[in-house]
Design a protein around this motif. Structure first.
Motif, PDB file in Angstrom:
ATOM      1  N   GLY A   1       7.134   3.426   5.596  1.00  8.94           N
ATOM      2  CA  GLY A   1       6.176   2.331   5.754  1.00  8.94           C
ATOM      3  C   GLY A   1       6.514   1.159   4.857  1.00  8.94           C
ATOM      4  O   GLY A   1       6.315  -0.005   5.230  1.00  8.94           O
ATOM      5  N   PHE A   2       7.043   1.453   3.649  1.00 11.32           N
ATOM      6  CA  PHE A   2       7.455   0.378   2.739  1.00 11.32           C
ATOM      7  C   PHE A   2       8.498  -0.503   3.402  1.00 11.32           C
ATOM      8  O   PHE A   2       8.434  -1.737   3.352  1.00 11.32           O
ATOM      9  CB  PHE A   2       8.002   0.990   1.443  1.00 11.32           C
ATOM     10  N   PHE A   3       9.479   0.102   4.039  1.00  9.17           N
ATOM     11  CA  PHE A   3      10.548  -0.657   4.692  1.00  9.17           C
ATOM     12  C   PHE A   3      10.097  -1.218   6.037  1.00  9.17           C
ATOM     13  O   PHE A   3      10.549  -2.290   6.444  1.00  9.17           O
ATOM     14  CB  PHE A   3      11.789   0.232   4.858  1.00  9.17           C
ATOM     15  N   GLY A   4       9.204  -0.513   6.714  1.00  9.81           N
ATOM     16  CA  GLY A   4       8.645  -1.044   7.953  1.00  9.81           C
ATOM     17  C   GLY A   4       7.884  -2.331   7.721  1.00  9.81           C
ATOM     18  O   GLY A   4       7.955  -3.270   8.512  1.00  9.81           O
ATOM     19  N   GLY A   5       7.151  -2.383   6.595  1.00 12.80           N
ATOM     20  CA  GLY A   5       6.447  -3.609   6.249  1.00 12.80           C
ATOM     21  C   GLY A   5       7.391  -4.759   5.982  1.00 12.80           C
ATOM     22  O   GLY A   5       7.136  -5.905   6.363  1.00 12.80           O
ATOM     23  N   LEU A   6       8.529  -4.458   5.330  1.00 11.75           N
ATOM     24  CA  LEU A   6       9.536  -5.495   5.097  1.00 11.75           C
ATOM     25  C   LEU A   6      10.085  -6.024   6.418  1.00 11.75           C
ATOM     26  O   LEU A   6      10.290  -7.237   6.586  1.00 11.75           O
ATOM     27  CB  LEU A   6      10.682  -4.938   4.252  1.00 11.75           C
TER      28      LEU A   6
ATOM     29  N   VAL B   1       0.836  -1.197   0.000  1.00 10.16           N
ATOM     30  CA  VAL B   1       0.000   0.000   0.000  1.00 10.16           C
ATOM     31  C   VAL B   1       0.874   1.250   0.000  1.00 10.16           C
ATOM     32  O   VAL B   1       0.582   2.230  -0.705  1.00 10.16           O
ATOM     33  CB  VAL B   1      -0.961  -0.009   1.210  1.00 10.16           C
ATOM     34  N   SER B   2       1.953   1.236   0.771  1.00  7.23           N
ATOM     35  CA  SER B   2       2.872   2.379   0.791  1.00  7.23           C
ATOM     36  C   SER B   2       3.441   2.630  -0.598  1.00  7.23           C
ATOM     37  O   SER B   2       3.481   3.775  -1.075  1.00  7.23           O
ATOM     38  CB  SER B   2       4.014   2.118   1.782  1.00  7.23           C
TER      39      SER B   2
END
Length: 521
Positions: free
Chosen positions: A190-195, A172-173
């Motif tokens: 958020g993209f990297f937090g999701g990873l 989603v990010s």
């Protein structure tokens, strides 16, 4: 607001029509929110009343319980002295923390999965609202949460809901950033937090589930460089390393061999070798190649059936074909398709699979289903409100099954009733032994006290004079009666096991209230 009177009659008519349309739209929106809330809340009932059923749920619950008992938050333990290398610890951390706060109950150990489902729903709704508007975002989360797999996983003890939370946050990010929308810079992180969440929930597989669809979309649109510049690669990568690397390093130091088993065994041999014998914690789930698509049909029910039926109609109907073309013309269409199809395509040639592997793809599938539903409404001028009953199919069936299993808990493969029976006896501290291997549910409900015994050790154990309870598979009754040299006095039985008390040295059943029976070998 629709108040006051217009000076001209034709304007008054238009205003009345507009007022009616606004009221209908508001009523439909309220109905959709009510359906969504109901679908999200209903799993709480089954979470509270249903026993943990072997094997996955009580296995993971027991790992979390041991984490609380031992105070070891680095290495999850499969059983005392046996480290669990099959999964990273994020889900076990959450389940253990929940049990510390709420006690060792079914509801407590299932609650983290439900909270993951709520968080995933919020991410989907928030992102799609900015991309497509409130109506389509609302339909997407309704479809997602009413798919069979998503509905079941929201109230079960699994690691997959945490993986889905991570992949959804990343995807989603990226979707918001790729469209150049005026969003907070936090979405880049958020993209990297999701990873990071995915790597701590499931491992390197999470990175593949994110990067492959992203790369496919970027190459298709030739936007790799432009989009990548919008992501904070250096700081984001440092975030992932700071969050994840310490645990991986500490896990290998504490129990050497973890990285080889987890990285090579769980991520390559498990899926490429149909007869992989290296699984330390269970059995290989050997299936025919392509079985994942049968699982897909079940996981996406009833919406997957709707999409397939629409596709079949498109072969002969122009309007159905136009609906599909319009859906595939929507912004990010390749992105959603890559996200939805990569997981089942990846596992098509995998032999060891479970249907839960499809959970990360359901969010993108739900976006496509909502887009298609929107286009069908335009082509056939029907109200999408008429599709709301589809969202109630799975929750209604789930509610009925919950009632049946609450009334008859022993129709599930669970040892809860047997363990509770032993705990209510005059000698609840007497050892409970399972013939062969004790189920995971017996380990969890007995708080690790249930042990095992082999057939060869039974005569010596009986002759020792020490009293103990013995739970044996129903199919083994005749053999055990022969070994013990007499009929069995059955105290209790559930779906899989009968319970006896040894030694009884010819004593007669003490009470008919205990439903004792004599079964001769």
């Amino acid at each position: 607001m629709c108040t006051g009177k217009a000076k001209h009659p034709h304007r008054q008519v238009r205003k009345q029509h507009r007022c009616v349309a606004e009221r209908h739209s508001m009523r439909h929106t309220v109905e959709k929110w009510a359906v969504l809330i109901l679908v999200l809340l209903l799993p709480l009932l089954s979470m509270a009343v249903l026993p943990l059923a072997d094997t996955s749920e009580p296995r993971y619950a027991e790992i979390a319980r041991l984490m609380v008992q031992t105070g070891d938050w680095i290495t999850p333990w499969f059983s005392p002295g046996v480290p669990f290398w099959g999964k990273p610890p994020l889900s076990f951390w959450a389940q253990a923390a929940s049990m510390m706060l709420l006690g060792s109950s079914e509801f407590a150990v299932r609650l983290p999965s439900w909270l993951c489902a709520i968080s995933t729903t919020w991410l989907l709704f928030h992102g799609l609202r900015r991309l497509y508007g409130v109506s389509l975002a609302l339909w997407t989360v309704i479809i997602y949460n009413s798919c069979v797999l998503a509905y079941i996983a929201s109230g079960a003890v699994l690691t997959d809901p945490f993986l889905v939370l991570g992949t959804t946050l990343s995807m989603v990010s990226f979707a918001l950033i790729s469209q150049g929308m005026p969003v907070s810079r936090l979405w880049g992180y958020g993209f990297f937090g999701g990873l990071a969440i995915g790597l701590l929930a499931k491992g390197p597989l999470a990175a593949a589930l994110v990067f492959v669809p992203v790369m496919l979309w970027s190459f298709y649109h030739r936007k790799t460089y432009a989009v990548s510049n919008r992501l904070p690669w250096l700081k984001g990568s440092m975030l992932v390393a700071v969050v994840c690397l310490p645990w991986y390093v500490l896990a290998e130091i504490k129990t050497p061999g973890f990285l080889d088993y987890f990285i090579v065994g769980e991520h390559f041999r498990r899926f490429l070798d149909a007869g992989w014998q290296g699984d330390l914690y269970g059995t290989a789930h050997q299936k025919a190649y392509g079985t994942i698509w049968i699982y897909w049909l079940l996981a996406t029910f009833p919406w997957g059936v709707m999409m397939l039926a629409t596709g079949a109609c498109a072969i002969r109907s122009v309007r159905f074909r136009l609906a599909f073309k319009a859906m595939l013309a929507a912004p990010l269409r390749i992105y959603w398709l890559a996200w939805a199809l990569f997981t089942p395509a990846f596992f098509t040639l995998s032999a060891n699979i479970l249907w839960t592997y499809l959970l990360p793809s359901l969010a993108a599938f739900s976006v496509l289903a909502a887009l298609l539903l929107d286009e069908l409404r335009r082509q056939f001028t029907f109200s999408k409100r008429s599709c709301l009953p589809l969202a109630g199919v799975v929750p209604l069936v789930g509610l009925m099954l919950t009632f049946v299993m609450y009334v008859k808990p022993d129709i599930r493969n669970s040892e809860r009733t047997l363990i509770h029976y032993v705990a209510q006896q005059a000698t609840p501290d007497m050892p409970l032994l399972y013939l062969g291997k004790q189920p995971f549910s017996a380990q969890f409900y007995s708080r690790g006290k249930a042990d095992r015994i082999s057939k060869a050790a039974l005569p010596e154990k009986q002759s020792s004079g020490a009293s103990f309870y013995l739970a044996l598979p129903k199919a083994e009754q005749a053999e055990v009666a022969r070994i013990l040299g007499g009929p069995l006095e059955v105290l209790f039985q559930n779906r899989r096991h009968v319970l006896i008390k040894l030694p009884y040295a010819g004593a007669q059943p003490s009470s008919t209230n205990d439903k004792q029976a004599l079964i001769k070998g």
